[in-house]
Write a protein that holds these residues in place. Structure first.
Motif, short mmCIF file in Angstrom:
data_model
loop_
_atom_site.label_atom_id
_atom_site.label_comp_id
_atom_site.label_asym_id
_atom_site.label_seq_id
_atom_site.Cartn_x
_atom_site.Cartn_y
_atom_site.Cartn_z
N GLY A 1 0.73 -1.26 -0.11
CA GLY A 1 -0.19 -0.12 -0.01
C GLY A 1 0.88 1.26 0.19
N ASP A 2 0.26 2.36 0.21
CA ASP A 2 0.67 3.69 0.16
C ASP A 2 2.00 3.72 1.26
N GLN A 3 3.08 4.34 0.89
CA GLN A 3 4.33 4.39 1.62
C GLN A 3 4.80 6.02 1.40
N PRO A 4 5.22 6.35 2.74
CA PRO A 4 5.90 7.51 2.90
C PRO A 4 7.21 7.55 2.02
N MET A 5 7.44 8.55 1.13
CA MET A 5 8.69 8.62 0.41
C MET A 5 9.90 8.51 1.29
N GLN A 6 9.94 8.92 2.52
CA GLN A 6 10.79 8.76 3.23
C GLN A 6 11.42 7.53 3.65
N GLN A 7 10.50 6.59 3.60
CA GLN A 7 10.62 5.25 4.11
C GLN A 7 10.68 4.07 2.95
N ILE A 8 10.79 4.71 1.71
CA ILE A 8 10.74 3.63 0.61
C ILE A 8 12.21 2.95 0.49
N GLY A 9 13.20 3.94 0.55
CA GLY A 9 14.74 3.48 0.50
C GLY A 9 15.00 2.32 1.44
N LYS B 1 -2.16 15.52 7.32
CA LYS B 1 -1.85 15.54 8.70
C LYS B 1 -0.48 16.46 8.96
N ASP B 2 0.40 16.20 8.04
CA ASP B 2 1.80 16.68 8.11
C ASP B 2 2.25 17.06 6.68
N ARG B 3 2.53 18.24 6.48
CA ARG B 3 2.96 18.90 5.34
C ARG B 3 4.14 18.34 4.75
N ARG B 4 5.09 17.77 5.63
CA ARG B 4 6.28 17.30 5.56
C ARG B 4 6.37 15.93 4.84
N VAL B 5 5.53 15.27 5.10
CA VAL B 5 5.32 13.83 4.61
C VAL B 5 4.53 13.78 3.07
N THR B 6 5.15 13.06 2.01
CA THR B 6 4.62 12.82 0.90
C THR B 6 4.38 11.39 0.67
N TYR B 7 3.41 10.83 0.31
CA TYR B 7 3.14 9.39 0.24
C TYR B 7 3.24 9.02 -1.42
N ALA B 8 4.03 7.86 -1.63
CA ALA B 8 3.76 7.43 -2.99
C ALA B 8 2.80 6.46 -3.13
N GLN B 9 1.72 6.27 -4.25
CA GLN B 9 0.91 5.57 -4.09
C GLN B 9 0.93 5.03 -5.60
N ILE B 10 0.50 3.69 -5.98
CA ILE B 10 0.62 3.06 -6.90
C ILE B 10 -0.64 3.53 -7.79
N SER B 11 -0.53 3.73 -9.24
CA SER B 11 -1.83 4.05 -9.70
C SER B 11 -2.40 3.00 -10.57
N GLU B 12 -3.38 3.24 -11.10
CA GLU B 12 -4.48 2.13 -11.76
C GLU B 12 -3.38 1.45 -12.87
N GLU B 13 -2.63 2.20 -13.63
CA GLU B 13 -2.00 1.67 -14.49
C GLU B 13 -0.65 1.02 -13.97
N GLY B 14 -0.22 1.43 -12.83
CA GLY B 14 0.98 0.79 -12.24
C GLY B 14 0.53 -0.72 -11.58
N LYS B 15 -0.87 -0.71 -11.25
CA LYS B 15 -1.48 -1.81 -10.79
C LYS B 15 -1.55 -3.17 -11.72
N GLN B 16 -1.84 -2.43 -12.94
CA GLN B 16 -2.24 -3.22 -14.06
C GLN B 16 -1.01 -4.02 -14.49
N PHE B 17 0.21 -2.96 -14.47
CA PHE B 17 1.69 -3.45 -14.90
C PHE B 17 1.80 -4.44 -14.14
N ILE B 18 1.87 -4.32 -12.80
CA ILE B 18 2.40 -5.37 -11.86
C ILE B 18 1.71 -6.69 -11.94
N GLN B 19 0.21 -6.54 -11.92
CA GLN B 19 -0.56 -7.84 -12.00
C GLN B 19 -0.25 -8.39 -13.39
N ARG B 20 0.20 -7.62 -14.25
CA ARG B 20 0.65 -8.64 -15.60
C ARG B 20 2.03 -9.15 -15.63
#
Length: 146
Positions: free
Chosen positions: A51-59, A89-108
């Protein structure tokens, strides 16, 4: 230190490194044939499965330097495979979220990715795989403390 023990440790390191390199080359070739690089794939797979992840934690979750994450996220966003979502809730945090196109790519491509990895690991039976997992964990845990 006993010279033979040191020599055996070096041999283990070389064999482990070569095995990882050989397996990784096969996996990465398949990923690249599908239009993304291994790092982009790792980010998409993480977002798809966790699911969605804070960009700061992905690495830290995909073992990549934090400075490289912005570049990878930019590329995936340009490809339409993920979106940036501001945390309300926190302007310092940005989440990365997979798009529908990304989901279809991974599912494929993910089912073939799984099968390919299974084939690459098929020289070990189920007991040997379980034993290898435990041995590699035993090897990796203390190494993380240095």
């Amino acid at each position: 230190m006993e010279k033979e023990a040191v020599s055996q440790s070096l041999k283990l390191y070389i064999v482990l490194s070569r095995a990882y390199k050989a397996i990784n080359e096969h996996v990465n070739k398949y990923i690249q044939e599908n239009g993304v690089n291994p790092t982009e794939f790792a980010v998409l797979e993480l977002l798809y499965h966790k699911g969605d992840q804070p960009m700061q934690q992905i690495g830290s979750k995909i073992l990549l330097a934090s400075g490289s994450i912005t570049y990878v996220v930019d590329k995936l966003e340009q490809k339409g495979m993920l979106n940036r979502i501001a945390c309300p809730k926190d302007r310092r945090v940005t989440y990365a979220q997979i798009s529908e196109e990304g989901k279809q790519f991974i599912q494929r491509i993910f089912p073939d990715h799984e099968i390919q990895i299974h084939k690459l690991m098929s020289s070990l039976d189920e007991h040997e795989k379980a034993e290898a997992i435990e041995l590699l964990k035993k090897l990796g845990i203390p190494a993380g403390k240095f």
